[in-house]
Design a protein around this motif. Structure first.
Motif, PDB file in Angstrom:
ATOM      1  N   PRO A 159       6.541   8.205  11.319  1.00 24.32           N
ATOM      2  CA  PRO A 159       5.574   7.798  11.816  1.00 24.32           C
ATOM      3  C   PRO A 159       5.504   6.405  13.081  1.00 24.32           C
ATOM      4  CG  PRO A 159       6.401   7.514   9.313  1.00 24.32           C
ATOM      5  CD  PRO A 159       7.019   8.416  10.456  1.00 24.32           C
ATOM      6  N   GLN A 196      -1.171   9.669  13.336  1.00 23.60           N
ATOM      7  CA  GLN A 196      -0.750   8.721  12.129  1.00 23.60           C
ATOM      8  C   GLN A 196      -1.961   9.050  11.669  1.00 23.60           C
ATOM      9  OE1 GLN A 196       0.388   5.088  11.970  1.00 23.60           O
ATOM     10  NE2 GLN A 196       1.965   4.648  14.012  1.00 23.60           N
ATOM     11  N   MET A 231      -5.856  10.373  -1.646  1.00 28.97           N
ATOM     12  CA  MET A 231      -6.154   9.211  -0.461  1.00 28.97           C
ATOM     13  C   MET A 231      -6.058   8.996   0.747  1.00 28.97           C
ATOM     14  SD  MET A 231      -7.492   5.452  -2.239  1.00 28.97           S
ATOM     15  CE  MET A 231      -7.789   3.986  -1.225  1.00 28.97           C
ATOM     16  N   THR A 273      -0.806   7.097  -5.251  1.00 27.78           N
ATOM     17  CA  THR A 273      -2.373   8.524  -5.193  1.00 27.78           C
ATOM     18  C   THR A 273      -1.501  10.117  -5.567  1.00 27.78           C
ATOM     19  OG1 THR A 273      -2.780   8.343  -2.660  1.00 27.78           O
ATOM     20  CG2 THR A 273      -3.783   6.983  -4.211  1.00 27.78           C
ATOM     21  N   ASN A 287      -4.664   1.554   6.966  1.00 30.94           N
ATOM     22  CA  ASN A 287      -3.276   1.334   7.386  1.00 30.94           C
ATOM     23  C   ASN A 287      -2.574   1.987   7.402  1.00 30.94           C
ATOM     24  OD1 ASN A 287      -2.086   0.925   5.428  1.00 30.94           O
ATOM     25  ND2 ASN A 287      -1.423  -0.680   5.858  1.00 30.94           N
ATOM     26  N   TYR A 288      -3.694   3.702   6.443  1.00 36.30           N
ATOM     27  CA  TYR A 288      -2.056   4.822   7.090  1.00 36.30           C
ATOM     28  C   TYR A 288      -1.780   4.505   6.008  1.00 36.30           C
ATOM     29  CZ  TYR A 288      -4.693   5.297  12.124  1.00 36.30           C
ATOM     30  OH  TYR A 288      -5.419   4.512  12.880  1.00 36.30           O
ATOM     31  N   ALA A 289      -0.681   3.428   5.568  1.00 35.12           N
ATOM     32  CA  ALA A 289       0.211   3.597   4.318  1.00 35.12           C
ATOM     33  C   ALA A 289       1.318   5.171   3.984  1.00 35.12           C
ATOM     34  CB  ALA A 289      -0.350   3.464   3.225  1.00 35.12           C
ATOM     35  N   LEU A 290       1.584   5.381   5.659  1.00 36.34           N
ATOM     36  CA  LEU A 290       2.623   6.552   6.264  1.00 36.34           C
ATOM     37  C   LEU A 290       4.139   6.100   5.523  1.00 36.34           C
ATOM     38  CD1 LEU A 290       1.958   7.897   9.359  1.00 36.34           C
ATOM     39  CD2 LEU A 290       1.252   8.454   6.582  1.00 36.34           C
ATOM     40  N   PHE A 291       4.920   6.820   4.627  1.00 31.01           N
ATOM     41  CA  PHE A 291       5.718   5.973   3.713  1.00 31.01           C
ATOM     42  C   PHE A 291       6.638   6.318   5.710  1.00 31.01           C
ATOM     43  CE2 PHE A 291       5.019   8.693   0.841  1.00 31.01           C
ATOM     44  CZ  PHE A 291       4.120   7.934   0.088  1.00 31.01           C
ATOM     45  N   GLY A 333       3.197   0.051   6.465  1.00 29.53           N
ATOM     46  CA  GLY A 333       2.465   1.865   6.393  1.00 29.53           C
ATOM     47  C   GLY A 333       2.080   1.962   7.759  1.00 29.53           C
ATOM     48  N   LYS A 334       2.021   1.283   8.695  1.00 34.60           N
ATOM     49  CA  LYS A 334       1.170   1.646   9.755  1.00 34.60           C
ATOM     50  C   LYS A 334       2.166   1.100  10.983  1.00 34.60           C
ATOM     51  CE  LYS A 334      -1.643   0.094  12.884  1.00 34.60           C
ATOM     52  NZ  LYS A 334      -3.336  -1.413  12.966  1.00 34.60           N
ATOM     53  N   ASN A 354      -8.692   1.878  12.919  1.00 34.19           N
ATOM     54  CA  ASN A 354      -7.933   1.257  13.417  1.00 34.19           C
ATOM     55  C   ASN A 354      -7.643   2.052  14.718  1.00 34.19           C
ATOM     56  OD1 ASN A 354      -7.279  -1.237  12.072  1.00 34.19           O
ATOM     57  ND2 ASN A 354      -5.901   0.186  10.927  1.00 34.19           N
ATOM     58  N   PHE A 358      -5.218   6.011   3.359  1.00 36.71           N
ATOM     59  CA  PHE A 358      -5.853   4.346   3.268  1.00 36.71           C
ATOM     60  C   PHE A 358      -6.599   3.898   5.123  1.00 36.71           C
ATOM     61  CE2 PHE A 358      -3.050   5.451  -0.241  1.00 36.71           C
ATOM     62  CZ  PHE A 358      -3.670   4.598  -0.931  1.00 36.71           C
ATOM     63  N   ARG A 401      -1.326  14.628   4.883  1.00 40.89           N
ATOM     64  CA  ARG A 401      -1.081  14.437   3.142  1.00 40.89           C
ATOM     65  C   ARG A 401      -1.886  13.835   2.403  1.00 40.89           C
ATOM     66  NH1 ARG A 401       2.053   8.417   2.895  1.00 40.89           N
ATOM     67  NH2 ARG A 401      -0.325   7.788   2.589  1.00 40.89           N
ATOM     68  N   THR A 454       0.632  -1.410   0.173  1.00 37.45           N
ATOM     69  CA  THR A 454      -0.505   0.451   0.049  1.00 37.45           C
ATOM     70  C   THR A 454       0.973   0.875  -0.319  1.00 37.45           C
ATOM     71  OG1 THR A 454      -0.353  -0.064   2.279  1.00 37.45           O
ATOM     72  CG2 THR A 454      -1.649  -1.217   1.394  1.00 37.45           C
ATOM     73  N   LEU A 455       2.124   1.312   0.494  1.00 36.34           N
ATOM     74  CA  LEU A 455       2.910   2.246   0.726  1.00 36.34           C
ATOM     75  C   LEU A 455       2.974   3.294  -0.923  1.00 36.34           C
ATOM     76  CD1 LEU A 455       5.819   1.456   2.682  1.00 36.34           C
ATOM     77  CD2 LEU A 455       3.509   3.002   3.506  1.00 36.34           C
TER      78      LEU A 455
END
Lengths: 290, 280, 353
Positions: free
Chosen positions: C136, C144, C84, A187, C88-92, A288-289, C168, C86, C151, A180-181
């Motif tokens: 993160p 988060q 978007m 996006t 699960n956040y999808a933070l880098f 990602g989390k 979550n 996500f 973002r 998902t990253l």
């Protein structure tokens, strides 16, 4: 007595740690002790003081040059294996038909072992082998290319046996990066190249460092192929050949131990450098989390 | 889920990569095929294919190199190494995965070192020590030497397997009145079976393929197949080339069977970490 | 592609199938600028598929997506100009909060000073000034979540897509962030498509709801429409009509219809055509059933304290469970009579089941 037990328990020490004892004892007895014994032995030459064997190594070019020969083979081979694995493993991510077959084919050379690879390279790349035949037949060359009993034979053998390991490791590191990253990056406007360079590569880099270390270890101990497809008295006289000869041909255990120690030190220095660089990278979660 | 534009063949870079893969396969096929063809050929010199075909080299190799006993030794070494390394490694992996105690990191480093060092570096001093105490030259020496990288290898592969088992399960079992031994046998062992199988097969493949350590510690009666193969090759000239090829084919077929079995139990690309590849 | 100049976004029979099965079938929807749309349904209903199709992360099997006159479904996700958030956040994980938020601006090559100003503004907007330099992994779940939102909105996207962004978080934080999301939507004038399986969340946030089931749209409407007038039994079940009674239509009774069976006799409002003598499903929320002097007899089984009211679970003599709310407090074992206002008991046609 109970007070001591409580204090130890506070720090996580109790009877269950005895489960570690067999493994720890085993490694100490069969790895640490022999190594220390080897170091001790290397410092007790019959002549020339405690460092005599090391001095002999440094002054005798026939011994000294084995280090550069070994590094000259193992560093490029390990680097090529890791660098080639990245784009291939990256392309092969995700699920599609035939993936398992392709993976199996790529890791197949693990089964070959160094000896069959050597035999095959001699047959295939030799002056009358299929490879030279095909090139001659196609008119690309006028006389057979010499690819065996020299540097290139050993190098190719290191690539064939080392690539599958590097590929497996890189693939597994890649599969640990949350897909998902990249979607998130898409996006946010990142194209395929930017997604790879800015997200996947930085997260993969520590894994690449580890992979490089393991590939390097594998290539560094090149022994059978250096003897069989290489030129063991000349351009592929690697340090393990020198150590083996010292121990089993000349029965000079002092020199053999010294060479083993030098080999270990050189290898640990390279690994130390790579891991030192790795420590500068981000090495946390690749999900990602956080 | 698939990102748009990430098809298998897409760009010039993609073609280049698949070209490299293809080249690798051509080399590989050439290497394997030339050995296999040679092992079935009568005389082969300066032609595309041998002059005639025969399966006789396999029988000759079997007799010349006393492959029967060699295979028995290989099997004995492999089984002993796998069994012992699991017995020693699994409890240690469990403790390392579950507990924190002073010196844990040091111990982890200690277990990593035998994997990080090339076998020759510690093989030579190890062989010297084993000779000193009379182990080398026998099966016991070969097994002991092969255990040195195998035990740490079991610990390394088992630790993530154990870490992913919820510790709550053990607490729950304890609340139900199970002792540590019972927890191991009744709760953990069944959950660990896939991990143990994976580790066992990887150790098996490594041991059968391990050249250096066996080479340094084996005597005439304790050679495994790789070592016998090496000797037959380096003493080439005495024996016909083709019977060496036949032996190499036997070795590879054996490893191939092991690998195929291994791939059934272990997903090779998920040894390090796993993320669910979820469907949308 | 900046988000401003557009008036509507059209989904025209958007479909997506996996292995021959439709995960999303023929979704047609027009999203007007500034609207907050919630895609609502149980897990596996196709709502996430719809969102991923909209984002461009999943190619369509059939149908098309249009922004005014521009066809969007052939545009790759990085060039749609959507934001978007996500699940699960999808933070880098290797980038700090600040650099996570700046990522999209860098991809769009926004000038450095301008990017800095916008990132600062976004960080202030989600109250993360003190955490801008952290990774993160060092943040709590709620923080988060705020980074993920910042973002997405820092790009001023034409459309913000949110995939169960609150699932979550713990209950208290979920309520806080819900308010936060609505506030951001209004102050920034965003257009938002929000996926959730929580009907309460959807009702409180959205201007319009799209209820999905098995990949098919069941109902599109305002929260009030969906809440008070579900078009079929599935929507009713999903919107909290806990009492679903398989009964038989007896005949007209004033504006409503009498339904009977298993010792129950009630008057309800038909939804669609209900022929007398056929099987029906009568649906009512717990808060629309009352304890009365006269009605369906039942025995109280469980009483739960819920603040001002109590929730009561009772059982009729034939064994049908009834769920209701009550201001007075019966005791388990009490015999009560239950009734419903005819306009709050919905009667759906068809065989029960």
């Amino acid at each position: 007595m109970t007070a001591l037990r409580h204090r130890l328990a506070d720090r996580g020490v109790d009877r269950n740690l005895l489960l570690l004892l067999p493994a720890a004892g085993f490694v100490v007895v069969l790895f640490v002790y022999p190594f220390l014994y080897g170091i001790g032995l290397s410092l007790r030459p019959p002549e020339g003081g405690p460092l005599g064997a090391y001095r002999r190594f440094l002054t005798d070019p026939y011994l000294r040059d084995t280090v550069t020969t070994t590094l000259g083979l193992s560093l490029p081979a390990a680097l090529l294996n890791v660098l080639a694995s990245v784009p291939i493993a990256y392309r092969m991510r995700g699920r599609y038909r035939g993936k398992r077959v392709l993976t199996t084919l790529l890791v197949l050379p693990i089964t070959l072992g160094t000896v069959l690879t050597a035999q095959g390279l001699l047959n295939f790349l030799g002056p009358t082998g299929w490879f030279n035949r095909a090139l001659l037949g196609a008119g690309l060359i006028d006389e057979p290319v010499r690819l065996t009993h020299n540097y290139w034979g050993v190098f190719l053998s290191l690539v064939i046996t080392g690539f599958p390991f590097a590929f497996l490791l890189v693939s597994s590191y890649l599969s640990g990066i949350d897909p998902t990253l990249e979607r998130a990056a898409a996006t946010l406007g990142a194209n395929a190249r930017q997604r790879f360079r800015r997200i996947t590569l930085p997260l993969l880099a520590p894994g690449l460092a580890t992979t490089f270390c393991l590939s390097f270890v594998l290539a560094f101990s090149v022994f059978p192929s250096a003897v069989l497809v290489g030129d063991p008295a000349g351009e592929t006289r690697v340090i393990s050949i020198a150590a083996y000869e010292a121990a089993y041909v000349q029965y000079d255990y002092v020199l053999a131990s010294a060479l083993a120690v030098i080999m270990g030190v050189v290898e640990l220095v390279v690994i130390g450098l790579v891991l030192g660089w790795r420590a500068l990278l981000y090495t946390g979660s690749t999900i990602g989390k956080g | 889920m698939e990102l748009r534009g990430r098809r298998i063949v897409a760009s010039p870079a993609g073609w280049l990569i698949w070209g490299a893969v293809l080249f690798f396969f051509v080399m590989l096929a050439g290497v394997i095929a030339s050995v296999v063809v040679s092992s079935f050929g009568t005389r082969w010199f300066d032609t595309w294919l041998p002059q005639g075909w025969t399966a006789g080299w396999y029988g000759r190799a079997w007799d010349d190199f006393t492959l029967g006993p060699v295979l028995v030794v290989t099997l004995e070494v492999a089984v002993l190494v796998v069994g012992l390394s699991l017995l020693i490694g699994v409890p240690a992996a469990y403790t390392l995965a579950r507990r924190s105690f002073p010196g844990r990191r040091l111990l982890q480093l200690l277990f990593l070192l035998p994997i990080l060092m090339p076998p020759i570096t510690y093989g030579i001093p190890l062989a010297t020590v084993l000779y000193k105490y009379g182990f080398a030259g026998h099966l016991s020496g070969v097994v002991l030497a092969n255990l040195v990288p195998s035990v740490p290898f079991v610990i390394l592969t088992m630790t993530p397997f154990i870490e992913q088992i919820d510790p709550q399960l053990e607490r729950a079992a304890r609340m139900c009145g199970a002792t540590t031994r019972q927890i191991f046998l009744r709760v953990l062992a069944p959950l660990l079976v896939p991990g143990i199988l994976a580790a066992a097969i990887l150790v098996l493949v490594r041991t059968v393929g391990m050249f250096e350590l066996t080479f340094l510690t084996a005597g005439p009666d304790s050679q495994t197949l790789v070592v016998a193969l090496y000797y037959s090759m380096s003493s080439a000239g005495i024996r016909a080339q083709q019977s060496v090829d036949a032996m190499a084919v036997i070795y590879t077929s054996m490893m191939l069977v092991l690998l195929v079995v291994a791939l059934r139990f272990v997903n090779p690309t998920q040894l390090v970490a796993r993320v669910r590849d979820e469907d949308p | 592609m900046s988000g401003t100049g557009f008036t509507e976004l059209r989904l025209d029979r958007v479909s997506r199938s996996f292995a021959g099965r439709d995960a999303l079938a023929e979704l047609t929807l027009t999203i007007r600028k500034g609207e907050f749309i919630a895609l609502l349904g149980p897990s596996g209903c196709g709502k996430s598929t719809a969102l991923n199709c909209l984002a461009g992360l999943l190619p369509l099997s059939r149908g098309s997506i249009w922004r005014d006159d521009v066809r969007l479904d052939t545009v790759p996700p990085e060039r749609r100009g959507f934001g978007m958030v996500f699940q699960n956040y999808a933070l880098f994980p290797h980038l700090s909060v600040r650099r996570n938020i700046a990522f999209g601006l860098q991809m769009r090559r926004v000038a450095r000073a301008e990017a800095r100003r916008r990132v600062d503004a976004a960080i202030r907007l989600v109250h993360l000034e003190e955490h801008a330099g952290k990774l993160p992994g060092q943040l709590s779940g709620g923080q988060q979540q705020r980074v993920a939102i910042a973002r997405a909105v820092v790009l001023e996207p034409s459309l913000v897509l949110m995939d169960e962004p609150l699932s979550n978080l713990d209950a208290k934080l979920r309520l806080e962030m819900r308010t936060e999301i609505r506030r951001l939507h209004q102050t920034l004038g965003l257009t938002t498509v929000y996926v959730t399986h929580d009907q309460e969340e959807a009702l409180s946030l959205a201007d319009r709801l799209v209820v999905l089931r098995d990949g098919e749209v069941q109902q599109v409407g305002t929260p009030e429409e969906v809440h008070t007038a579900p078009v079929n039994r599935h929507v009713a079940a999903f919107m909290g009509y806990r009492n679903l009674l398989p009964l038989r239509a007896a005949g007209g009774a004033g504006a409503g219809i009498r339904v009977e069976g298993d010792g129950i006799s009630l008057v309800g409002t038909p939804v669609g055509t209900v022929a007398p003598g056929t099987g029906v499903l009568a649906a009512a929320r717990p808060e629309d059933l009352r304890i009365a002097a006269d009605g369906v007899p039942a025995v109280v089984e469980v009483v739960e304290y819920q603040g001002r009211e109590v929730a009561v679970e009772a059982r009729t003599d034939a064994g049908t469970p009834l769920f209701l709310r009550s201001a007075e407090r019966p005791a388990p074992g009490d015999r009560i009579h239950v009734t419903a206002a005819p306009d709050r008991l919905l009667v759906f046609p068809g065989e029960p089941g």
